[in-house]
Design a protein around this motif. Sequence first.
Motif, PDB file in Angstrom:
ATOM      1  N   TRP A 643      -3.734  -6.621   2.940  1.00 38.11           N
ATOM      2  CA  TRP A 643      -4.794  -6.051   2.103  1.00 38.11           C
ATOM      3  C   TRP A 643      -4.606  -6.454   0.648  1.00 38.11           C
ATOM      4  N   VAL A 644      -3.385  -6.371   0.140  1.00 37.87           N
ATOM      5  CA  VAL A 644      -3.130  -6.756  -1.252  1.00 37.87           C
ATOM      6  C   VAL A 644      -3.541  -8.212  -1.461  1.00 37.87           C
ATOM      7  N   SER A 645      -3.184  -9.085  -0.523  1.00 41.67           N
ATOM      8  CA  SER A 645      -3.506 -10.506  -0.681  1.00 41.67           C
ATOM      9  C   SER A 645      -5.010 -10.754  -0.634  1.00 41.67           C
ATOM     10  N   SER A 646      -5.758  -9.879   0.006  1.00 39.93           N
ATOM     11  CA  SER A 646      -7.201 -10.090   0.158  1.00 39.93           C
ATOM     12  C   SER A 646      -7.995  -9.640  -1.054  1.00 39.93           C
ATOM     13  N   THR A 647      -7.356  -8.935  -1.986  1.00 35.56           N
ATOM     14  CA  THR A 647      -8.073  -8.359  -3.120  1.00 35.56           C
ATOM     15  C   THR A 647      -8.090  -9.295  -4.323  1.00 35.56           C
ATOM     16  N   ASP A 648      -9.126  -9.188  -5.109  1.00 31.62           N
ATOM     17  CA  ASP A 648      -9.140  -9.828  -6.426  1.00 31.62           C
ATOM     18  C   ASP A 648      -8.477  -8.840  -7.382  1.00 31.62           C
ATOM     19  N   TYR A 721      -1.535 -17.994  -9.021  1.00 34.34           N
ATOM     20  CA  TYR A 721      -1.449 -16.562  -8.721  1.00 34.34           C
ATOM     21  C   TYR A 721      -2.766 -16.002  -8.194  1.00 34.34           C
ATOM     22  N   HIS A 722      -3.560 -16.851  -7.539  1.00 35.18           N
ATOM     23  CA  HIS A 722      -4.825 -16.422  -6.955  1.00 35.18           C
ATOM     24  C   HIS A 722      -4.590 -16.096  -5.481  1.00 35.18           C
ATOM     25  N   PHE A 723      -3.970 -14.958  -5.240  1.00 32.71           N
ATOM     26  CA  PHE A 723      -3.557 -14.635  -3.879  1.00 32.71           C
ATOM     27  C   PHE A 723      -4.750 -14.353  -2.970  1.00 32.71           C
ATOM     28  N   HIS A 724      -5.856 -13.864  -3.545  1.00 32.33           N
ATOM     29  CA  HIS A 724      -7.034 -13.657  -2.707  1.00 32.33           C
ATOM     30  C   HIS A 724      -7.599 -14.982  -2.224  1.00 32.33           C
ATOM     31  N   GLN A 725      -7.371 -16.058  -2.981  1.00 32.55           N
ATOM     32  CA  GLN A 725      -7.785 -17.376  -2.516  1.00 32.55           C
ATOM     33  C   GLN A 725      -6.846 -17.892  -1.434  1.00 32.55           C
ATOM     34  N   VAL A 726      -5.567 -17.527  -1.524  1.00 41.24           N
ATOM     35  CA  VAL A 726      -4.640 -17.840  -0.435  1.00 41.24           C
ATOM     36  C   VAL A 726      -5.152 -17.183   0.847  1.00 41.24           C
TER      37      VAL A 726
END
Length: 952
Positions: A643-648, A721-726
Motif C-alpha cells: 500500500w505504501v508503495s502504491s501511494t503518491d 524516489y518515485h515508489f508509486h511509479q515502481v
Amino acid sequence: MGNDYRSTMNLPKTDFAMRANLAENEPKRLKKWADEDLYHRILELNRDGEPFVLHDGPPYANGPIHIGHAFNKILKDFVVKSHAQRGYFTPYVPGWDCHGQPIEHEVEKKLGTEKMSQLPQATVRRLCREWAEKFVDVQREGFKRLGVNGEWDRPYLTFQPTFESANVEVFKKMYLSGAVYRGRKPIHWCKRCHTALAEAEIEYGMETSPSIYVAFKLDNIPQVFADAGVDLARAYVLIWTTTPWTLPANTAVSFGPDIDYCFVEANGAFMLFAREMVDQVAEAVGWDSYRIVEADGEPVTMKGDAFGGITYKTPILDEVEGRIIWGTHVTLESGTGAVHTAPGHGVDDYKVCERFGVPMIMPVDDDGRFMDVVPEFAGMDTDEANPRIIERLRARGTLVGFKEIEHSYPHCWRCHEPVIFRATDQWFVSMDETGLRERALEEIHENVRWVPEWGQNRIGAMVADRPDWCISRQRSWGVPIPVFKCASCGEIVADASTFDAVIDLFNTEGADAWFTRDPSEYLPAGTCCPKCGGTDLRPEKDILDVWWESGVSHVGVLKHRADEDRLHWPADLYLEGSDQHRGWFQSSLLCGVGAYGSAPYKAVMCCGFTVDEHGEKMSKSKGNGIDPKEVTDTYGADVLRLWVSSTDYSVDVSIGDTILKRTSDAYRRFRNTFRFLLANLDGFDDATDAVELADMDPIDVWAMLRLSDVLAEVGRAYDEYHFHQVFRTLYDYVVTDLSAVYMDVVKDRLYSEAPDSRARRSVQTVLMNILEVLVRIMSPILSFTCDEVWEHYPEAARNRAGRPVSVQLAGWPALEDFKPALPAEADAAALRARFDVLLSVRDAVTKALEDARNGKVVNKSQEAELGIEAPAAIADVLDSFDAATLEEFFIVARVTVSAADVEDLAVSVSATSKEKCPRCWNHRVLGGNAAHPDVCERCGDVLDALASAEVE
C-alpha cells in the motif's frame, strides 16, 4: 499410456503456497533474519560500496506506533533497501526523541498535575526517562514487525550522554559566534504547560473570540483636523481587536505609513481611522449615519507617518500615555487600519515599539493570570478577564462595537489549548545578527535537492519570514541551556572553557548531572564571573527546545557515531512528513548552517499525512484511526508495504479497509505471478538448460526485451524516489504483459511440449530471467514475500554453491546477467516495433473473439479461426511471423492474413472444423503422428519422446 494424458503433461509444481498466511509466517521470517544477522550481513557485503546515509528523524517515544509512523518508516526502508540492493553501503541508525514536553505531558497525565508539581525535579526526570524507555521498546518492536532493517539494538536516543553533549557542541559554536542571545520579547506561551513554544510547536484550530471596536480618547490632534472642525473633547482613535485581555498592556496604536487616515463623525464622536475602511467599519459597528470630516468639500486626510507626537489615554491603565506610531506591518485586510499595539503580546507590536522607544507592559504571569499591575483584574485568567474588560469599556462609553466571531487561532501542540503571546526572558537564535537567514536560504536554493521540488519554495518561504528562534523551555525533562549565571550580579557566564567542561560532564555522566552537581566540581579552577569576579555560579534552569535537540541529531549521530557505524556528514537524505519543513528539516538546517556553515543533508524528501478513506484526518475522537498492528495481524506487513508503495506520498494518502482489501488483491496478483514462475521452473537448471537467443521463439525474445524495459523503468523510479511509479510499472507489467499476454500465450508450450524440448526450455529461460529480476527489484517493497520466493527457487538454483541465504543479499539485476544476452540494439528495436504492431492487432482480435463468444460462434478462443484483413504495412508485419507463432500468440486454431486497401484492420471469427486434441486441448488436425492417431502431431511426437525417455 492409454488415453489418460494427464500424466504426460508438464503440470505446474511448487511448494510455494498459494495462500500467503503473512500474519502467521512473517514473524517467523523476522526471527530467521535476526538469527542470520541479516542487517549486518548486508552491510558487510557492501562494505566497499559507495556509502549512502539516510538519517532517521526521531519520533517521540510517547505511545505505540500509529499508521503515520508505519508509513514513514516503510518509505525509509524502501530507500535503504533499494540502495543496499544496488551495492551501496547503507547503515541505518533509527532514533527516538525522548526529551521535552511530549514525554513530560504523558507523565503528567498519568500522575495528575497536582501530584507531579509536588515531585522533586530528579523524580520527574526519572519518571520521564522510564516512560520514554518503555515506549522506545514498544515502538521498536512495532517498526521491526514491518520488516524494516536497521541498527535496532543500538539506536540513538536523545537522552544518551553522547547525544546530550552534541547539544552543547552546537550551542557553543553558535553562542560564541553571536547567533545565540538572551532577550525579553513576545513568544507563544502555553499557560497550561507553563512554557514557551516555538513556531513548530503550534497547531491551528478554530476558536470563538470577541471582536470589539474600541475608541481611545485622544490627548491632541493635528491642526489640520482641528481647523476642519474636529472637536478635541470628542476626538478618539478607533481600534479593533479579538483579544480584549491584551488591552491592559496597550502602549501604542500603529498606523500604516502610506495609508490615508481621516476623522469620521458618528454618534456624537469623532473617530480617527483609515479612510479606506470607513464604509466597512460603519457596517460592522452599525452606524445609521456618519460623515467623513471635510474641508472645502474634500475629505481631510493625513498619511500614517505624519502623526508624530499624537498621544491618547490608554483604555485600562489611566496612568499610561499611549502614542500613535507607524509600521509597515499594518494592513487594510481587516479592522480599522489603526492597530492596537501591546509590545508584550505580539512580535510585530514588539518590533515597532522597540523602533519608536515605546515601553513594554507585561501584566500577565506564567499561569496566564493578571498580576497586581492591573488591580481591577488581578488574579483573573485571560479568558476570565475578557468579558470583564468588555464590560469595563462599555461602562466607560468607549466600546463602539462588539460581536463574537469564529477564527483560526494558535494552540499548543501537546495540550491543544489556546496559547497566548507573552513577553518573557528567553534564549533565542538570531536569524539575522550573524547572517544565518541568508546562509540558510542559500543552502536551500543552491545546495540541497528537494523531493518533491515544491519543498524548496515551502521551506524557503518559511525561513525567509520566520522570527528569531526561541530555543528555551520552562520544563524539567530535557537538556539544559548550558550556561551559568553569577549569583552576585546575574551576569551570564559562558565561554569556551565552561562549554568544554559541560561537554565532558555530559559525555561521562549525562545531563542529569547538571541538576545535581555543584559547578565548582567540574568547571576549570578559577572560573568566575567576568563582570564582578563572583565564583558562585548557578546553572541555567531552562531546558532546550526539543526541536533544537532533534536539530542537532546530525552531530549526535552522524558525527559522534561516524567511526563506529561508518556514517558521514552531511547525510545523503532526510525523509519526514511535510510538516517538518517548519520542524526538523528547518531546525536541522539552522543548527547545521549556524554551527558548521552548511546544511546537514544533501537531499530532503517529504511525505504527506495519512488520512481515512474519506480524506479526513485520523484521530481517536473520530475513531477513524488505523492501527498498524491490526493491519499486520489481518493482512500482513507486506500488504501494508505494498500500500505504501502504491501511494503518491507527496500528498496526503488515504487508507482504510476498502483500500487495504484492494491492496490485498494486488498483492495476490504479484504472489500468483511468482507462484506461476516457480511452478513452471521445476526441474529447470539455468546453468545447463537455458536456450540461446538464436534458438528462441520471437515472443520469448520480445519478453526478454520487455523485461529489460521494466528493469530500466523501475531503476529510474527508485533513483527518483518515485515508489508509486515502481508499483505502477510492476503491477501493469504483471497484469498486462505477463498475465494477459505472455504467460497466457506460453502455457501450451509449458504444459504440452516435452519437458526438455527446445520450445519449452525457451519459455523456461525467459521465466527464469523474469523471476531473477522481479524477486530482486521487488524485494525492497515485498521484503517478506520475495525472501520466501527466494527459498522456493528451482532445486538446482537453491543448491548452487555460494548462493546468498536471502534475496536481500542477492544484489540488483543487470542486463549483463540476462541468460542469454539480449539482442543487439538495432535488432531489439526492430523486434519491439514488430511486436508493437502485433499487440495492437491482438487488441482487435480480443474484441472480435469476445463478440464471437457472446454470439455463441465459439466457446473458447482455441475453437476459432481468424481472418485478418489489414492495411499492407500491418499485413507485412503479420506475415513476418510464421503461422504457428500467430496461432500461439492469438491462442486460436488458424490465422489467415490478407492485405487490403483499408484504413483499419478487420477481424472475422469462425468456428474451426479441426478436432480438439484430447491431450493439449488445442483444435488441430489429429493423427499427424501415425503412432498416436488420437492426438495432434505435436502431442504425438511428445508422447514418442516421453516413451523413449522411459526406455532409457
